[in-house]
Design an enzyme around this catalytic site. Structure first.
Site, PDB file in Angstrom:
ATOM      1  CD  GLU A  15     154.931  46.420 129.346  1.00 29.72           C
ATOM      2  OE1 GLU A  15     155.500  47.339 128.768  1.00 29.72           O
ATOM      3  OE2 GLU A  15     155.054  46.755 130.656  1.00 29.72           O
TER       4      GLU A  15
ATOM      5  CE  LYS B 112     150.890  48.695 136.536  1.00 29.67           C
ATOM      6  NZ  LYS B 112     151.951  47.880 136.550  1.00 29.67           N
TER       7      LYS B 112
ATOM      8  CB  SER C  82     147.582  48.198 143.357  1.00 26.63           C
ATOM      9  OG  SER C  82     146.760  47.136 143.211  1.00 26.63           O
TER      10      SER C  82
END
Lengths: 397, 276
Positions: A115, A93, A382
């Site tokens: 969010e 991210k 990830s």
């Protein structure tokens, strides 16, 4: 069907998907953002600045690790793990939030909102906000604040305000509704950092571009290590940002197969899952036309996944196109399979994956044994699983 | 056509139109026709009938909750259209379907336009459908003679006002604030310049909504717009008295009468505009 690197078009559409389905109040802001992004993305100064932070701050490039023990155990294809879990904040991210935050500061927006589902994007947003001295508010479903309590604490520690969202299903989709409402209200000084390749144009394109670093690095690394491209890429898909990041630089390499793994929750037959492409219909949610989970009356249905980051009834519009064009195959694995994979990787490689990531791993455990020993799989690892220890402990006892 | 006719009728009376919003199916579709009749009887000129949606991104708490109640009571778009038919048997009040895109899209856009016309609806407003995305709807609403109403906001640029002018029919809905729906004690009246600009490019009537919750506010809006749009405070009355019909209709009637009175135009002195 041909899939070239020509999307989105000038209307922000990926074929019939994508677009900008938002209320008029936000349209000028989206147009402003699009313009700013186009002006900035190729600016050498911006690129240099982003590269600097990606390497010095986020720790890129992340390794492409040959999972030798996992490979041996499964007895088929050679498995490489793209170690996004080793990036700062513990997931991919940060690639996107660094890009968006640098853009936001160029646009002189002093306040960022986001969010978050699993909290990974929230943490990555709070992190860059701390770094660049921006005011930061995160919206997170009440349900998720409970199951991802560690991340809530991390965000607060980083100086962000965390708003628990108590409406609707109290998960990621409602957090996104609430973030949109905040943006509509404070659009003048606020930059909305969407965490996935979802939402209205230009987000799906912009987030894809920032995440493409995953695939670019992986491509170079596999050429170094193996002297050839991989046969298969595997990534989990909620909104789909890590998958898009890995896949995108390989799109035109026709021999590289790609599989996106959605969350089948308790099973596709139970209705309690989050497999938007595998089991959804085309609709419009959160600003773009894409596959969504809905009932026959067009109401968005509640989802379930053990992985909060996949617990979302939509998917990035470009994934919808890649599905229809058959360039990428989408499938889904259940909670139990993801939990097995979570344990498996922890024990065999000493790497605790995020529950989201475990979905991709679970599928690779099914397919790798069926592939020849000289074939190569790259899995996008990830994120790391520290945040999930409590929920896994609850299930496994 | 009913919408255009209504605005013509009203413009010669030297007042603004009063447009009232209710979420269809709140508290249940059985009650909705009576609510609409009560609104009309009390002075509403046009009714916006909200089609409930699971993810009302542009709505504040009042209408979010109304949507939830409506969905819980089993409201579907089919049911809403049936309700329009029931209203139409007894009333000629213009009805605008007001909602988010996905339920309309799932219904089928052509079928929606055909059925909406057939039951006697007059237009559609889709909150999350800017003109850029509207072509696939407009082709059908045009075919069926339905108005497609668009929003403008304080953030809208000249270019966007022109874009809306190319697509809009019925009237234009100016969102008074950058924000979600809901009542606001303090209202920003600095809309003069955008209204002037809208009037330069768009010949349709202009309604102003979002945040209008009292006769006093309605009066100020009536001084600058062709229609005053009130939603959340009506929805709150329904929320409060939904288990007591008599009380509900009494309160609705009183409140809407007050708003309707306030829609009579009067010369506003500049200093009055600044009082709020």
């Amino acid at each position: 069907m041909e899939t070239k690197l020509k999307y989105p078009d000038e209307m922000g559409r990926f074929g019939k998907y994508g677009g900008r389905y938002v209320s008029e109040t936000l349209m000028p802001a989206l147009l402003e953002l699009e313009e700013a992004y186009f002006e900035t993305k190729d600016d050498p100064e911006f690129i240099e600045e982003l590269d600097y932070y990606l390497s010095e701050y986020a720790g890129r490039p992340t390794p492409l690790y040959f999972a030798e023990r996992m490979t041996r155990d499964l007895g088929g294809a050679k498995i490489y793990l793209k170690r996004e879990d080793l990036a700062h904040t513990g997931a991919h991210k940060i690639n996107n939030t660094l890009g968006q935050a640098l853009l936001a500061s160029r646009m002189r927006k002093g306040r960022v909102i986001a969010e978050t589902g699993a909290g990974q994007h929230g943490v990555a947003t709070a992190t860059v906000a701390a770094l660049l001295k921006m005011e930061c508010e995160i919206f997170m479903g009440l349900e998720d604040t409970k199951r991802q309590a560690i991340n809530v604490f991390r965000m607060k520690l980083l100086g962000a305000k965390v708003n628990e969202v108590n409406s609707g299903t109290k998960t990621l989709k409602d957090a996104m509704n609430e973030a949109m409402r905040d943006w509509i209200t404070n659009v003048g000084n606020t930059f909305y950092m969407i965490g996935s390749v979802a939402g209205p144009h230009p987000y799906p394109m912009m987030v894809r571009d920032f995440q493409s670093i995953i695939g670019k690095e992986a491509k170079e690394q596999i050429m170094d290590k193996e002297g050839r491209l991989p046969d298969l890429l595997i990534a989990c898909v909620g909104g789909g940002s890590n998958a898009m990041g890995l896949f995108y630089p390989f799109i035109e390499d026709k021999k590289v197969k790609m599989i996106g793994v959605e969350a089948a929750g308790y099973g596709l037959g139970t209705g309690k899952h989050a497999a938007s492409i595998t089991a959804g219909e085309v609709g419009v949610l959160h600003g773009s036309k894409t596959y969504i989970l809905q009932n026959s009356d067009g109401q968005v249905t509640g989802t379930h996944s053990i992985a909060a980051g996949l617990d979302y009834p939509g998917v990035g519009p470009e994934h919808s196109l890649l599905n229809d064009s058959k360039r990428v195959t989408y499938t889904a694995v259940e909670d139990d399979e993801a939990l097995e994979a979570f344990k498996f990787l922890s024990q065999i490689e000493g790497i605790i994956p995020a529950l989201e990531t475990a979905h991709g791993l679970a599928y690779s455990m099914k397919i790798a044994p069926k592939m020849s020993k000289d074939s190569i799989i790259i899995i996008c690892l990830s994120g790391r699983g520290d945040k999930d220890i409590h929920s896994v402990a609850d299930v496994l006892g | 056509m009913r919408i255009e006719k209504k605005f013509k009728e009203i413009s010669i009376k030297d007042r603004s139109a009063l447009i009232t919003y209710v979420t269809a199916g709140d508290p249940s579709l059985d009650v909705t026709p009576d609510i609409v009749f009560k609104l009309e009887e009390s002075g509403a000129d046009i009714v916006e009938l909200g089609v409930p949606f699971s993810d009302p991104m542009a709505d504040g708490p009042a209408i979010q909750l109304a949507s939830e109640r409506a969905l819980e009571s089993g409201t579907t778009l089919h049911g809403v259209l049936d309700t329009v038919r029931k209203v139409r048997m007894h009333s000629e009040i213009p009805i605008l379907l007001f909602g988010y895109y996905n339920p309309f899209y799932a219904y089928g856009l052509r079928k929606l336009a055909e059925d909406a016309r057939e039951v006697g609806a007059d237009g559609i407003l889709v909150v999350d459908l800017p003109p850029e995305e509207a072509e696939e709807v407009k082709v059908h609403t045009d075919n069926e003679g339905l108005d497609l109403v668009f929003l403008l906001a304080p953030t809208s640029t000249t270019e966007r006002i022109k874009l809306v002018s190319d697509h809009a029919s019925g009237f234009v809905y100016l969102v008074s604030v950058t924000g979600v729906t809901g009542e606001r004690p303090n209202f920003d009246y600095s809309l003069d310049s955008i209204i002037k600009e809208i009037r330069t490019y768009i010949k349709l009537p202009v309604g102003i909504g979002f945040g209008v919750s009292s006769p006093l506010q309605a009066k100020k809006i009536a001084g600058m717009a062709d229609a005053v749009i009130v939603g959340s405070s009506i929805v709150r009355l329904i929320e409060k008295h939904r288990n007591n019909k008599r009380k509900l209709f009494g309160e609705l009637s009183e409140f809407v009468r007050g708003l309707s009175q306030a829609c009579i135009k009067q010369e506003l002195k500049h200093k009055d505009m600044k009082i709020m």
